[in-house]
Design an enzyme around this catalytic site. Structure first.
Site, PDB file in Angstrom:
ATOM      1  CG  ASP A 193      -5.081  48.435 -50.765  1.00  0.00           C
ATOM      2  OD1 ASP A 193      -5.592  47.527 -51.439  1.00  0.00           O
ATOM      3  OD2 ASP A 193      -3.879  48.442 -50.423  1.00  0.00           O
ATOM      4  CD  GLU A 205      -8.320  45.184 -54.795  1.00  0.00           C
ATOM      5  OE1 GLU A 205      -7.819  44.973 -55.899  1.00  0.00           O
ATOM      6  OE2 GLU A 205      -7.673  45.123 -53.742  1.00  0.00           O
ATOM      7  CB  CYS A 236       0.105  55.804 -62.261  1.00  0.00           C
ATOM      8  SG  CYS A 236       0.138  57.561 -61.826  1.00  0.00           S
ATOM      9  CB  CYS A 286      -0.938  59.430 -65.698  1.00  0.00           C
ATOM     10  SG  CYS A 286       0.335  58.153 -65.591  1.00  0.00           S
ATOM     11  CB  CYS A 289       4.006  57.452 -62.023  1.00  0.00           C
ATOM     12  SG  CYS A 289       3.394  57.293 -63.698  1.00  0.00           S
ATOM     13  CG  ASP A 301      -0.486  49.632 -48.845  1.00  0.00           C
ATOM     14  OD1 ASP A 301      -0.263  48.884 -49.821  1.00  0.00           O
ATOM     15  OD2 ASP A 301       0.008  49.434 -47.714  1.00  0.00           O
TER      16      ASP A 301
HETATM   17 ZN   LIG Z   1       1.423  58.463 -63.581  1.00  0.00          ZN
END
Ligand SMILES: [Zn+2]
Length: 407
Positions: free
Chosen positions: A198, A282, A334, A337, A352, A362
């Site tokens: 990143d 990216e 996240c 999850c 989260c 980051d």
């Molecule tokens: Zn999560």
């Protein structure tokens, strides 16, 4: 496909060396550059005229004939090596080709500026395409019409020399840049882990394995000083000798910072392509971000474009691939999850609410980048877009972040 077969890749690499022309040679070089500028503008003039009259491009052949004519009119032009002159006509015809290509693209509805080739105010480099230079020994390079010039070969240039350019920097230093063609061996993966990277504003980069890399302190210090010198220049009266002196100091520091930055990026990219079999980054639109004034400075300072380019050209021989991924909520998601939440630029940690996962913002983004499927289906052959640097640069999600930060 290219002529070297399926899994061979030809690429151009440049090698830059400091050279030390004598005072007399500097006079010669300056004079030649002045003449080169003159001839460049005359050729461009002629090409424009020709285009107006016929609607066609002035070919390289026509240009070389016109150069002969100009030499008769002004014998001084013969002081410039014929190879350098040929390079000038090549540059103009390339400029034209690019112009016509952009005009076509514009007609198709792309938002590009046609940008007619422009006149030169000064020329500060001379390029020899094939001949006109040779190494005398490890410490001297012979340049036709200039003579033998001391050179510092801190590393030997690899591959086949295609062009050689002698360049004057604003600090008064001289460099020689060789552009070489290198044929790569067959690609062989180094078999190491994959990583997501990143590109950040706080740290230079964050890696999905938890590393955060800052640009070195000396570089940040030089950059600070650069800002200071920039302010000093703007405070001096225009046209004053104080301003000229301040500008010279600024130019000198600029070159130093450029060198320091390149050094840092070379080391970092070299280490990274050696440590991972695949590096995912990216696909961002740096140009878009550059138009955001407030950030343009820090972004150009960080010089990610250069960094990604370096990753690209070093990857192959190190058995590593560079792959682009589309920016998709890399910051908001996240990495544990998949839950999504809004993140302001001020929030440096991802907390989260869904699974309780806590991670540096980051690093979390880098993990998401790592798990995103690549844009081009990775392919070991050099022709795939994934191993070529994107010409249009990169940066959408960061831009989104920035927009968030502004509101
Ligand atoms: Zn999560």
């Amino acid at each position: 496909m290219h002529k070297y077969g399926a899994c061979h890749k030809v690429r151009m690499l440049s090698f830059k060396y400091r050279v030390y022309p004598s005072k007399k040679q500097v006079l010669h070089l300056n004079r030649q550059m002045k003449l080169a500028k003159e001839i460049y503008n005359l050729l461009l003039d002629k090409a424009k005229e020709y285009y107006k009259e016929t609607g066609k491009t002035f070919s390289k052949f026509d240009m070389n004939n016109y150069i002969k004519e100009l030499k008769l009119q002004k014998p001084e032009f013969s002081e410039i090596h014929s190879q350098v002159l040929q390079n000038i006509s090549k540059r103009i015809s390339d400029g034209y080709k690019a112009f016509f290509r952009r005009v076509k693209e514009k007609k198709k509805g792309k938002s590009v500026k046609a940008g007619f080739p422009r006149y030169k105010k000064f020329v500060c480099s001379l390029t020899y395409p094939q001949f006109g230079f040779k190494f005398k020994d490890q410490r001297h390079v012979y340049i036709s019409r200039i003579g033998s010039v001391p050179i510092i070969l801190h590393r030997l240039p690899k591959g086949k020399i295609k062009t050689c350019t002698i360049k004057k920097y604003r600090s008064g230093k001289w460099y020689m840049v060789f552009s070489n063609e290198i044929m790569e061996e067959e690609f062989k993966s180094n078999g190491k882990e994959e990583v997501g990277i990143d590109i950040g504003l706080k740290a230079f980069v964050a890696l999905s394995d938890g590393q955060k890399i800052e640009s070195p302190k000396f570089l940040r210090k030089s950059e600070e000083r650069l800002k200071l010198l920039q302010r000093r220049v703007s405070r001096k009266a225009k046209g004053s000798s104080n301003r000229r002196r301040a500008k010279f100091r600024l130019a000198r520091l600029h070159e130093k910072v450029d060198n320091q930055r390149s050094d840092f990026l070379h080391k970092l990219s070299k280490e990274q392509v050696g440590s991972f079999s695949k590096i995912k980054v990216e696909k961002l639109k740096i140009q878009n971000m550059m138009s955001n004034h407030r950030l343009a400075k820090s972004i150009s300072d960080a010089s990610w474009g250069k960094y990604i380019q370096m990753l690209h050209y070093k990857a192959w021989s190190a058995g590593c691939e560079v792959e682009y991924v589309a920016p998709e909520n890399t910051t908001k998601k996240c990495s544990n999850c998949g839950n999504k939440q809004d993140m302001t630029l001020l929030e440096r940690t991802y907390n989260c609410p869904s699974c309780g996962h806590t991670e540096d913002r980051d690093i979390n983004a880098a993990k998401n980048i790592k798990s995103t499927v690549g844009l081009t289906g990775s392919h070991a052959c050099g022709d795939s877009a994934s191993t070529r640097p994107a010409k249009d640069g990169q940066a959408v999600s960061l831009k989104q972040e920035l927009n968030e930060a502004r509101t």
